[in-house]
Write a protein that holds these residues in place. Structure first.
Motif, PDB file in Angstrom:
ATOM      1  N   MET A 128      48.796  42.618  42.755  1.00  0.00           N
ATOM      2  CA  MET A 128      48.291  41.277  43.375  1.00  0.00           C
ATOM      3  C   MET A 128      48.863  40.633  44.401  1.00  0.00           C
ATOM      4  N   PRO A 133      45.820  37.054  48.748  1.00  0.00           N
ATOM      5  CA  PRO A 133      43.768  36.489  48.705  1.00  0.00           C
ATOM      6  C   PRO A 133      43.350  36.866  49.928  1.00  0.00           C
ATOM      7  N   ARG A 137      42.447  41.757  49.369  1.00  0.00           N
ATOM      8  CA  ARG A 137      42.257  42.166  47.478  1.00  0.00           C
ATOM      9  C   ARG A 137      41.015  42.108  47.562  1.00  0.00           C
ATOM     10  N   LEU A 141      41.494  44.966  44.369  1.00  0.00           N
ATOM     11  CA  LEU A 141      40.388  45.602  43.642  1.00  0.00           C
ATOM     12  C   LEU A 141      39.220  46.326  43.110  1.00  0.00           C
ATOM     13  N   ALA A 272      45.726  28.307  35.989  1.00  0.00           N
ATOM     14  CA  ALA A 272      44.726  29.516  36.546  1.00  0.00           C
ATOM     15  C   ALA A 272      43.481  29.981  34.954  1.00  0.00           C
ATOM     16  N   ALA A 388      39.845  40.239  38.640  1.00  0.00           N
ATOM     17  CA  ALA A 388      40.260  38.845  38.964  1.00  0.00           C
ATOM     18  C   ALA A 388      40.867  37.695  38.618  1.00  0.00           C
ATOM     19  N   GLU A 392      43.966  36.038  39.585  1.00  0.00           N
ATOM     20  CA  GLU A 392      44.122  34.897  40.194  1.00  0.00           C
ATOM     21  C   GLU A 392      44.397  33.901  40.305  1.00  0.00           C
ATOM     22  N   GLY A 393      45.294  33.442  41.191  1.00  0.00           N
ATOM     23  CA  GLY A 393      45.670  31.468  40.928  1.00  0.00           C
ATOM     24  C   GLY A 393      47.313  31.910  39.871  1.00  0.00           C
ATOM     25  N   LEU A 479      35.845  34.777  39.671  1.00  0.00           N
ATOM     26  CA  LEU A 479      37.017  34.483  41.161  1.00  0.00           C
ATOM     27  C   LEU A 479      35.746  34.691  42.050  1.00  0.00           C
ATOM     28  N   PRO A 480      36.086  35.506  42.937  1.00  0.00           N
ATOM     29  CA  PRO A 480      36.339  35.877  43.624  1.00  0.00           C
ATOM     30  C   PRO A 480      36.368  35.979  44.626  1.00  0.00           C
ATOM     31  N   LEU A 481      37.187  37.334  44.925  1.00  0.00           N
ATOM     32  CA  LEU A 481      36.623  38.594  45.609  1.00  0.00           C
ATOM     33  C   LEU A 481      36.391  38.517  47.019  1.00  0.00           C
ATOM     34  N   THR A 485      38.977  33.410  48.868  1.00  0.00           N
ATOM     35  CA  THR A 485      39.836  33.078  48.189  1.00  0.00           C
ATOM     36  C   THR A 485      41.282  33.621  48.268  1.00  0.00           C
TER      37      THR A 485
END
Length: 485
Positions: A128, A133, A137, A141, A272, A388, A392-393, A479-481, A485
């Motif tokens: 990480m 981001p 990332r 991941l 987060a 994630a 994340e965050g 989240l994301p990916l 992000t």
């Protein structure tokens, strides 16, 4: 070349390969002994309970010490803790392969688990940190998810092949050799992440009382759950261990409220959406571990497959996991993260429901292959998204702890899920045998029940993901990916 938080990653490909290799060895050691247990028992002279502890000793140390390993990575540096963990892990693997007595073998498995508890959170924290981001990332991941899932399947394959070809000690020698290669890769390719002076005060001191209480609580919990599989839920020792775990968790909560530098700081859950991610990961883990327990048993005890053929039968599952992990970021960008994780959980549930139709006169092609592909795709995509979400965050100073926490919830979820499902499956099998059904039919009935319950758990998990997504914020939950992000 990538630059993030003052750290330059000059060789991202080699760095990712080394970190993914570390995670792969940890997951491999979780399942590689399963197929070889009869040979290990005969070779070392283990009793029934001793055979169980070849598996449980590793899982117990691994699950109980993950939070401590994660916090150590934050305080001492992820690279340093990763290297130390790999050293312990490799040495213990070699000792396990050379063991000639039950005590030495089980002690080596405990030290293996200790090393794994340092490796897993430290490697994830470094990933990480070194992959900021964005798409990079996301790809990292995706690889992480592929090796995490494929490691379990590869363990069954390698365990069967090595045991049949050269004998059970080689499953541990192979892990030791692989760990040595990964150790060299980390030394060469993984840069150290510098600690800035402004971060050091926030890192604080190591929360020894909190670490001791939660480690003992998790140890008692896993001890009680593994005992429940063997002796039943009404056993006095099982109930005592579970009660002790509950008391120690209360003590841990009280310590954390008063400690100036708690092991689980409140900011970890306020800055987060860590809580939601870990809750969903625990439910996913409860099914994940059980799958790699029951599926090889069905292949060997009902379909009559040899250890080698059973291991080869895991290849399609491993391939589907690899494909799903690599595709997860693109799927999330196309349909959205929440839809992605929900669809993945439902796909895995569908595969498990398919397995709930297995029969005694079935075959690998008709009863196992199709469900394995569907489960592998769903499992891998869900794992990448939930990992994630869980890290994340999170502030940089808590990255190792967040990695330890998500691994802890998956391990603890797996321990609870396997204990419950093994108990239920055993009860169904015993009831069917008492009713006059042949043993193989009774076994199959128990396995069908376990797979059916697993499918129901994942369906509930998918619904919970949607509910948490609405409550968390206007943004999608998982989240994301994605590049933004």
């Amino acid at each position: 070349m990538q630059k993030h938080s003052g750290t330059i990653n000059r060789r991202p490909g080699a760095t990712l390969a080394a970190l993914a290799g570390a995670q792969f060895t940890v997951m491999l050691a979780t399942s590689i002994v399963n197929v070889a247990l009869p040979q290990i028992r005969a070779g070392v002279g283990l009793s029934d309970s001793g055979t169980t502890w070849v598996v449980n000793a590793y899982g117990l140390a691994f699950g109980a010490l993950l939070l401590a390993g994660g916090r150590a990575a934050d305080l001492l540096g992820g690279r340093r803790v990763l290297l130390a963990g790999l050293g312990f892990f490799g040495a213990a693997s070699l000792a396990a392969g050379l063991a000639s007595t039950p005590d030495v073998l089980i002690a080596a498995r405990v030290v293996q688990g200790l090393g794994a508890a340092a490796v897993a959170p430290a490697a994830l924290a470094l990933l990480m940190e070194l992959f900021p981001p964005g798409p990079g990332r996301g790809r990292a991941l995706g690889v992480w998810g592929a090796v995490s899932g494929a490691g379990g399947a590869a363990g069954v394959l390698l365990g069967g092949a090595l045991t049949q070809a050269w004998g059970w000690p080689w499953i541990f020698h192979a892990v030791a050799g692989g760990t040595l290669l990964v150790l060299g890769g980390v030394v060469v390719a993984v840069p150290a992440v510098p600690l800035s002076g402004g971060e050091l005060p926030r890192r604080g001191r190591f929360d020894l009382p909190g670490t001791a209480s939660v480690t003992l609580a998790l140890t008692a919990l896993v001890w009680g759950l593994t005992g429940a599989r063997r002796s039943g839920w009404a056993d006095a020792q099982v109930l005592g261990a579970l009660a002790l775990a509950a008391v120690l968790l209360v003590v841990f909560a009280l310590i954390e409220r008063r400690h100036p530098h708690p092991l689980l700081p409140p900011r970890l859950f306020t800055e987060a959406r860590v809580g939601a991610g870990n809750a969903l990961m625990a439910l996913l883990g409860s099914v994940w571990i059980a799958l790699f327990f029951f599926l090889p048993l069905y292949q060997q005890q009902v379909l009559g497959s040899s250890p080698l053929v059973t291991g080869l039968g895991q290849l399609p599952l491993a391939g589907a996991i690899t494909l799903g992990s690599a595709s997860a970021p693109r799927i999330a960008r196309r349909i959205g993260p929440t839809a992605t994780v929900t669809a993945a959980l439902l796909a895995e549930a569908g595969g498990l429901l398919w397995l709930a139709r297995i029969s005694t006169d079935g075959s690998y092609a008709a009863d196992v292959l199709g469900p394995s592909l569907l489960i592998g795709l769903g499992l891998s995509v869900a794992f990448v998204q939930l990992t994630a979400l869980s890290v994340e965050g999170v502030p940089r100073t808590d990255a190792g702890l967040a990695g330890g926490l998500v691994n802890t919830t998956r391990q603890m979820g797996g321990a609870v899920g396997l204990a419950v499902l093994a108990t239920v499956a055993g009860s169904v099998t015993a009831h069917a045998e008492n009713g006059g059904r042949p043993y193989v039919e009774a076994l199959t009935a128990g396995y069908r029940t376990a797979f059916g319950i697993s499918a129901a758990v994942l369906t509930v998990t998918a619904a919970l993901a949607l509910i948490l997504a609405r409550r968390a914020s206007s943004r999608p939950l998982p989240l994301p990916l994605t590049p933004t992000t």
